[in-house]
Design an enzyme around this catalytic site. Structure first.
Site, mmCIF file in Angstrom:
data_model
loop_
_atom_site.group_PDB
_atom_site.id
_atom_site.type_symbol
_atom_site.label_atom_id
_atom_site.label_comp_id
_atom_site.label_asym_id
_atom_site.label_seq_id
_atom_site.Cartn_x
_atom_site.Cartn_y
_atom_site.Cartn_z
ATOM 1 N N ARG A 1 84.978 29.100 20.128
ATOM 2 C CA ARG A 1 84.416 28.413 21.303
ATOM 3 C C ARG A 1 83.453 29.316 22.062
ATOM 4 O O ARG A 1 82.392 28.885 22.512
ATOM 5 C CB ARG A 1 85.539 27.973 22.246
ATOM 6 C CG ARG A 1 86.446 26.915 21.683
ATOM 7 C CD ARG A 1 87.555 26.583 22.661
ATOM 8 N NE ARG A 1 88.472 27.693 22.872
ATOM 9 C CZ ARG A 1 89.038 28.008 24.023
ATOM 10 N NH1 ARG A 1 88.763 27.330 25.110
ATOM 11 N NH2 ARG A 1 89.875 29.025 24.115
ATOM 12 N N SER B 1 86.707 24.768 28.828
ATOM 13 C CA SER B 1 87.415 24.987 27.577
ATOM 14 C C SER B 1 86.477 24.947 26.367
ATOM 15 O O SER B 1 86.580 25.778 25.462
ATOM 16 C CB SER B 1 88.519 23.934 27.405
ATOM 17 O OG SER B 1 89.176 24.117 26.174
ATOM 18 N N GLU C 1 84.501 9.666 27.856
ATOM 19 C CA GLU C 1 83.924 10.119 26.586
ATOM 20 C C GLU C 1 83.052 9.066 25.920
ATOM 21 O O GLU C 1 82.032 9.395 25.297
ATOM 22 C CB GLU C 1 85.040 10.557 25.618
ATOM 23 C CG GLU C 1 85.810 11.792 26.050
ATOM 24 C CD GLU C 1 86.871 11.497 27.109
ATOM 25 O OE1 GLU C 1 87.140 10.309 27.394
ATOM 26 O OE2 GLU C 1 87.452 12.450 27.653
ATOM 27 N N PHE D 1 89.506 13.819 21.226
ATOM 28 C CA PHE D 1 88.888 12.840 22.136
ATOM 29 C C PHE D 1 87.472 12.468 21.687
ATOM 30 O O PHE D 1 87.092 11.311 21.715
ATOM 31 C CB PHE D 1 88.833 13.396 23.563
ATOM 32 C CG PHE D 1 90.174 13.774 24.106
ATOM 33 C CD1 PHE D 1 91.274 12.953 23.902
ATOM 34 C CD2 PHE D 1 90.353 14.953 24.812
ATOM 35 C CE1 PHE D 1 92.520 13.300 24.397
ATOM 36 C CE2 PHE D 1 91.599 15.299 25.301
ATOM 37 C CZ PHE D 1 92.684 14.486 25.103
ATOM 38 N N ASP E 1 99.803 21.539 23.742
ATOM 39 C CA ASP E 1 99.670 20.178 24.259
ATOM 40 C C ASP E 1 100.311 19.098 23.387
ATOM 41 O O ASP E 1 100.478 17.963 23.829
ATOM 42 C CB ASP E 1 98.200 19.852 24.509
ATOM 43 C CG ASP E 1 97.711 20.445 25.827
ATOM 44 O OD1 ASP E 1 98.545 20.564 26.748
ATOM 45 O OD2 ASP E 1 96.534 20.803 25.933
ATOM 46 N N ARG F 1 90.532 26.627 18.758
ATOM 47 C CA ARG F 1 90.676 27.032 20.154
ATOM 48 C C ARG F 1 90.963 28.537 20.307
ATOM 49 O O ARG F 1 90.618 29.142 21.320
ATOM 50 C CB ARG F 1 91.855 26.251 20.733
ATOM 51 C CG ARG F 1 92.163 26.496 22.191
ATOM 52 C CD ARG F 1 93.446 25.746 22.557
ATOM 53 N NE ARG F 1 93.810 25.908 23.944
ATOM 54 C CZ ARG F 1 93.404 25.109 24.942
ATOM 55 N NH1 ARG F 1 92.607 24.107 24.674
ATOM 56 N NH2 ARG F 1 93.797 25.315 26.173
#
Lengths: 275, 310
Positions: B7, B34, B55, B80, B114, B164
């Site tokens: 990222r 993020s 989105e 998403f 998550d 991530r």
């Protein structure tokens, strides 16, 4: 309102011509979205023959105004306008939806000249318009983006996401037009999925709201010109219309959302529209 | 500059691209801290668009921006950006072949805490089934830098999948990324492993572990579409069996794509991936990978099984 009788008469004739070409492109025995095309024909005629700046010989002209048909199922109406203005021959309309032909059931940005983006999965055109309006502002291009939505289409949540983002980015170069014919595919909007109050919703979302009779050419022109004067926020024109307008047996008839014409009705429709 | 996080590598590379080309714009849906879109936002505030927690709108807006000549990079968590906005991607971006770069962050199980709702195990399958869509999955931060540049220069829709978490690089930095070109990271004769993303590093470790007994070829497949079927067939030709390794469902992802490429050559294949189940929460990334058998050991076992059986 200060429009000459000559201009108004000419635009009314052009709108009728669009309706005639819609009927011709649908033809006999094949389903086509006649109802929603006829309700929006006056608006589309006003945009293509009065309001918008574009060049069929240079479809990618940078400072052109953009038109997005968020209610993409009435592509035949836009095709009639594009043909009339010279993007492709009027005769092409007779081959709509033939396998391999450039005129698809819904707008196709690759296949058809003059189409700005693929639409038809309802509720997405206004967001695409937001992106175009943002891009034009970034480049300081003084052009407008017009997005035509159906009233039933306002049931799509994404419309209201777009309404919010247009307000956040103060997109005064974006104009939404709601073709409020009161009917959706399965019945009246009121009975199937009551979306009222519509003007109040747009106002609450921070838009400049204008309500007009969508078959009164003078009011259509006035509202489109009025939208130019509004700064700092987007405008929505809520146009009250009649689905199937101009064809007696299709007016306000749910079945002509995506209807089929017999030989007799085809002839009757053309003769009524020619009057 | 060396990065150890995809990222961060991505966000900084966006800034480099932004300096070179004013048409590069970035969109986020309240996750720029993020996705690292915020690095671009700090550098070019007027070219970064906060689209709110919406989105679907964001993806269609990016389509509109592309149609005015912008090169939009659209960020959110993979789950998403692909899941909530699938129809927007399909209808306008993919069908229209628009120049939109869709970047799915926290992909696979990498958002370990998550749970299933935030872990994308099916994004590759969904995106590779769309005509016109290019699907890129860099192995590490180094490759992310180059892949980001490559997809910016490619005219058309791209989905790029990013991890991530921090982890060590396994590819060489500064090596230009060529879309559609798998790269051999280790030569071998018995078994070939086609791996993507984080699993490339594990595949290399597994090959090293087995080096005295099995000769293992490791191929980094960082473009999943277009896959380059001929190259996959050629790379598998001299090996007796194939293993695929991905942080994704074994249905429809890298394994599916490789199997489709190799089906005419009848190579036996073993899939290492998520076995048609959703993810779950964990306290750290490695324990979650272990829970789903996405480990060096699973790859070792797959190699051994294929080596002994064929």
């Amino acid at each position: 309102m200060n429009y000459t009788t000559e201009l108004l008469t000419d635009l009314r004739k052009k709108a009728q011509r669009l309706r005639i070409n819609v009927v011709k492109s649908v033809g006999v025995g094949i389903a086509g979205h006649i109802g929603g095309s006829c309700s929006a024909a006056d608006i589309v005629a006003a945009l293509y023959f009065y309001k918008m700046n574009y060049n069929p010989k240079n479809p990618k002209m940078k400072d052109r105004d953009r038109f997005l048909l968020s209610k993409g199922h009435v592509a035949i109406l836009q095709y009639a306008a594009l043909a009339e203005t010279g993007y492709f021959p009027v005769d092409d309309l007779l081959h709509t939806k033939k396998v391999g032909f450039h005129l698809q059931g819904h707008p196709d940005v690759i296949k058809t000249p003059g189409i700005e983006a693929g639409t038809g999965s309802l509720g997405q055109g206004l967001s695409i318009g937001v992106g175009m309006a943002l891009g034009l502002k970034m480049d300081e291009i003084n052009a407008k983006v017009y997005v035509l939505c159906g009233d039933g289409e306002l049931g799509e949540g994404q419309i209201w996401e777009a309404a919010m983002s247009a307000k956040v980015y103060k997109l005064d170069n974006l104009v939404a037009i709601v073709d409020q014919n009161g009917l959706q595919a399965q019945g009246t909007v009121k009975a199937r999925f009551d979306l009222t109050p519509i003007p109040e919703k747009w106002k609450a979302f921070g838009w400049n709201v204008i309500e007009i009779d969508g078959h009164n050419m003078e009011e259509i022109l006035w509202s489109l010109d009025k939208a130019d004067e509004v700064k700092g926020k987007p405008t929505v024109i809520i146009a009250n219309t009649i689905k199937g307008k101009g064809i007696s047996f299709a007016e306000n008839v749910v079945g002509f959302h995506n209807g089929m014409l017999t030989e007799e009705r085809y002839a009757q429709a053309l003769s009524e529209l020619a009057e | 500059m060396d990065y150890i996080n995809q990222r961060v590598a991505y966000g900084n590379t966006l800034v480099e691209l932004g300096k070179e080309n004013k048409n590069v714009v970035v969109l986020d849906a309240d996750l720029c801290g993020s996705t690292m879109g915020k690095i671009f936002e700090q550098a070019f505030p007027t070219r970064h668009f906060e689209m709110g927690i919406a989105e679907a709108d964001m993806l269609s807006v990016s389509a509109g921006l592309a149609q005015t000549g912008k090169i939009p990079f659209v960020n959110s968590f993979a789950v998403f950006v692909v899941g909530r906005a699938y129809d927007q991607i399909r209808q306008t971006i993919a069908i229209g072949k628009l120049n939109v770069k869709i970047v799915g962050s926290s992909a696979g199980l990498s958002d370990f805490g998550d749970g299933a709702t935030h872990q994308s195990i099916e994004d590759i399958a969904i995106m590779r089934s769309l005509p016109n869509m290019v699907v890129v999955c860099p192995a590490d931060a180094n490759e992310t830098v180059e892949a980001t540049k490559a997809i910016a220069n490619y005219e058309g829709p791209v989905y790029m999948r990013l991890n991530r978490n921090d982890y060590e690089n396994v590819t060489q930095g500064g090596k230009p990324f060529k879309i559609g070109q798998p790269s051999v990271l280790r030569e071998g004769r018995d078994i070939v492993i086609f791996a993507t993303g984080y699993m490339v590093g594990l595949a290399l470790k597994a090959a090293e572990e087995l080096k005295d007994n099995v000769s293992v070829k490791v191929v980094n497949v960082s473009t999943i579409k277009p896959l380059n079927d001929e190259k996959i067939i050629e790379l598998a030709k001299d090996c007796k069996a194939v293993v695929t390794a991905e942080e994704h469902s074994i249905i429809g992802g890298l394994g599916g794509a490789v199997a489709q490429a190799l089906c005419k050559s009848c190579k036996p294949i073993e899939f290492v991936g998520i076995n048609d189940v959703f993810g779950c929460s964990a306290h750290n990334y490695l324990e979650l990978l272990e829970h789903y058998n996405l480990t060096q050991n699973s790859i070792v076992n797959a190699i051994k099984k294929m080596n002994e059986t064929y």
